[in-house]
Design an enzyme around this catalytic site. Structure first.
Site, PDB file in Angstrom:
ATOM      1  N   ILE A 166      24.647  22.544  55.543  1.00 26.12           N
ATOM      2  CA  ILE A 166      24.467  21.156  55.099  1.00 26.12           C
ATOM      3  C   ILE A 166      24.480  20.241  56.325  1.00 26.12           C
ATOM      4  O   ILE A 166      25.396  20.320  57.145  1.00 26.12           O
ATOM      5  CB  ILE A 166      25.574  20.745  54.118  1.00 26.12           C
ATOM      6  N   ARG A 168      23.410  15.998  57.680  1.00 29.14           N
ATOM      7  CA  ARG A 168      23.073  14.670  57.173  1.00 29.14           C
ATOM      8  C   ARG A 168      21.597  14.399  57.451  1.00 29.14           C
ATOM      9  O   ARG A 168      21.107  14.570  58.560  1.00 29.14           O
ATOM     10  CB  ARG A 168      23.989  13.595  57.741  1.00 29.14           C
ATOM     11  N   GLU A 287      31.422   8.846  56.798  1.00 30.85           N
ATOM     12  CA  GLU A 287      31.716  10.235  57.118  1.00 30.85           C
ATOM     13  C   GLU A 287      33.088  10.626  56.564  1.00 30.85           C
ATOM     14  O   GLU A 287      33.881   9.781  56.153  1.00 30.85           O
ATOM     15  CB  GLU A 287      31.673  10.441  58.635  1.00 30.85           C
TER      16      GLU A 287
END
Length: 489
Positions: A166, A168, A287
């Site tokens: 994963i 961003r 975040e």
């Protein structure tokens, strides 16, 4: 109980669990409003207070996207994660540890994949990521709409070994995404670097809305899953059957066959993107530590070649600092720590919890049992092993077997009654940690030589073995309260 194999069967399971899934037909704006709503409903984690742990939520009426729904918070509860993986909350780390050691590799399906029921090619005249993918923008400061739960899948140019991770991903134009690779931390980043050295584009697929076992398994990191280990095999082990892949339509890569959405594209060599080039806010997105991260000027660029999806697709998203991140990052970390310590000193480490306060990465609680006098001191050795198993850990609390490591009040009780700061704090300064911790910076302390370096700390809240008799907790009669509660409505 129904068998969970994809996102939709996961939602069916939650529908039968009171208080774990809610839906709304009220229109919501994906620009900051959707996440703003869920902050109050169930985000939890390190999100700015007020927030809480609550149900997953489906928004059925998303402004600008009449044919799509958005799901948020599926994994924002350890109880939900345990139910979706068929175990108990306290056993999740051990379950994942066993799964890593017994992988079931993915297979290529020979069926028409569900993720390709509807196909949009970049060569189509009306192709537009902003319209095709209902990705929310979590705060008004974000660089743009982010795909936060995209399972990125790519293969190494030299070995052909594949991996899922994963990252961003920010929508930058109608056919471009930016992707951020944490330096030295993710395998797909290394694949992109090697492809760039060879002057090649790196084919990549991004699967969104998949079996939760895939989302959890994809968050393992070295040394538990080294380069060449496909984390989709962890999901296979968790389910007892292989994850099914399909061939992409426009690039030479595979994707998760039953995903809700798949974005196909190529990572372009020798191109770097300013992440906030459209918003100019200076920020990326919230975040996991609870702060909005700075926009990077070193994001790589993905040229999108197609978007495919199921009929009436469900977009899955999360809030970066939410409890969802704690589940995805923390539980694999627990498994990694448990596995390393168990192999080094079997039977002593009872359990591990990577708590919400650390976002699943910065803090771990080790429940350690000293059975003989020679076990004294091994609890600190276990903490050192934990630091080596997971480099992003910053603080470790050690507690005895009578302390519930999943209950931070119990952990802090141990700290207050079984800990003395002058003898039970062990510091390890000058160690590379995590760049998103704003205190890991020379401006915070002159002892820090470079951004991302930290002082790792062990808080030994365990009782010295020779004094265990002095620290017995008050004993209560062990009864089943149901006899007294059965008539209460």
């Amino acid at each position: 109980m129904n068998k969970v194999r994809d996102l939709r069967s996961a939602l069916e399971l939650l529908e039968n669990m009171p208080g774990q899934l809610i839906e709304t037909d009220v229109e919501v704006d994906p620009m900051a409003e959707l996440s703003g709503v869920y902050r109050h409903v169930g985000a939890g984690g390190t999100v700015q207070r007020p927030t809480k742990e609550g149900p997953a939520m489906i928004f059925n009426n998303v402004k600008g996207h009449k044919d799509a729904r958005v799901l948020i918070g599926l994994l924002a509860s350890r109880k939900r994660v345990a139910a979706l993986l068929g175990t108990e909350p306290e056993d999740l780390g051990k379950l994942l540890y066993r799964s890593v050691d017994n992988p079931i590799p993915p297979v290529l399906t020979d069926k028409t994949p569900l993720c390709q029921e509807v196909v949009h090619r970049a060569t189509d005249g009306d192709f537009d990521l902003y319209k095709l993918v209902p990705a929310p923008t979590n705060t008004p400061d974000d660089a743009g709409p982010y795909i936060t739960l995209g399972m990125c899948y790519a293969s190494h140019p030299d070995t052909g070994c594949s991996d899922v991770t994963i990252h961003r991903l920010c929508i930058q134009s109608k056919d471009e995404l930016s992707i951020f690779f944490t330096p030295g931390a993710r395998h797909i980043g290394a694949m992109a670097e090697r492809a760039e050295q060879l002057g090649q584009k790196l084919p990549i697929s991004i699967s969104i809305g998949v079996d939760p076992a895939i989302e959890i398994g994809s968050c393992f990191e070295p040394p538990t899953t080294p380069m060449g280990y496909d984390e989709l095999a962890v999901a296979g082990a968790l389910r007892g059957e292989a994850v099914e892949l399909c061939n992409c339509l426009t690039v030479n890569e595979k994707a998760i066959a039953n995903a809700e959405y798949v974005i196909e594209g190529e990572v372009i060599p020798n191109v770097r993107v300013q992440e906030d080039q459209n918003s100019n806010t200076g920020y990326a997105m919230p975040e996991f530590p609870g702060y909005t991260g700075p926009a990077s000027d070193q994001c790589w660029m993905i040229k999108v070649t197609a978007v495919t999806h199921r009929k009436n697709p469900i977009m899955q998203t999360c809030i970066g600092p939410s409890e969802e991140h704690v589940s995805m990052a923390g539980i694999p970390t627990e498994a990694s720590i448990y596995g390393m310590v168990e192999k080094a000193m079997p039977g002593r480490l009872q359990n591990v919890y990577c708590s919400s306060a650390g976002g699943g990465k910065y803090m771990a609680v080790l429940q350690f049992k000293k059975s003989v006098a020679s076990d004294e001191g091994r609890q600190r050795q276990a903490a050192l092993l934990a630091f080596s198993a997971f480099s992003e850990l910053k603080n470790i609390f050690i507690v005895d077997e009578d302390v519930d490591c999943f209950d931070m009040n119990d952990v802090l009780w141990a700290m207050n009654t079984r800990f003395q700061g002058d003898v039970d704090v062990i510091t390890i300064p000058g160690v590379r940690c995590h760049p998103l911790d704003p205190s890991n910076d020379p401006s915070f302390s002159p002892s820090i030589r470079d951004h991302g370096i930290a002082c790792k700390t062990i808080f030994d809240c365990s009782v010295p073995f020779e004094q265990k008799e002095r620290f017995k907790r008050a004993r209560f009669m062990d009864v089943d309260p149901e006899h007294w509660l059965k008539d209460i409505k």
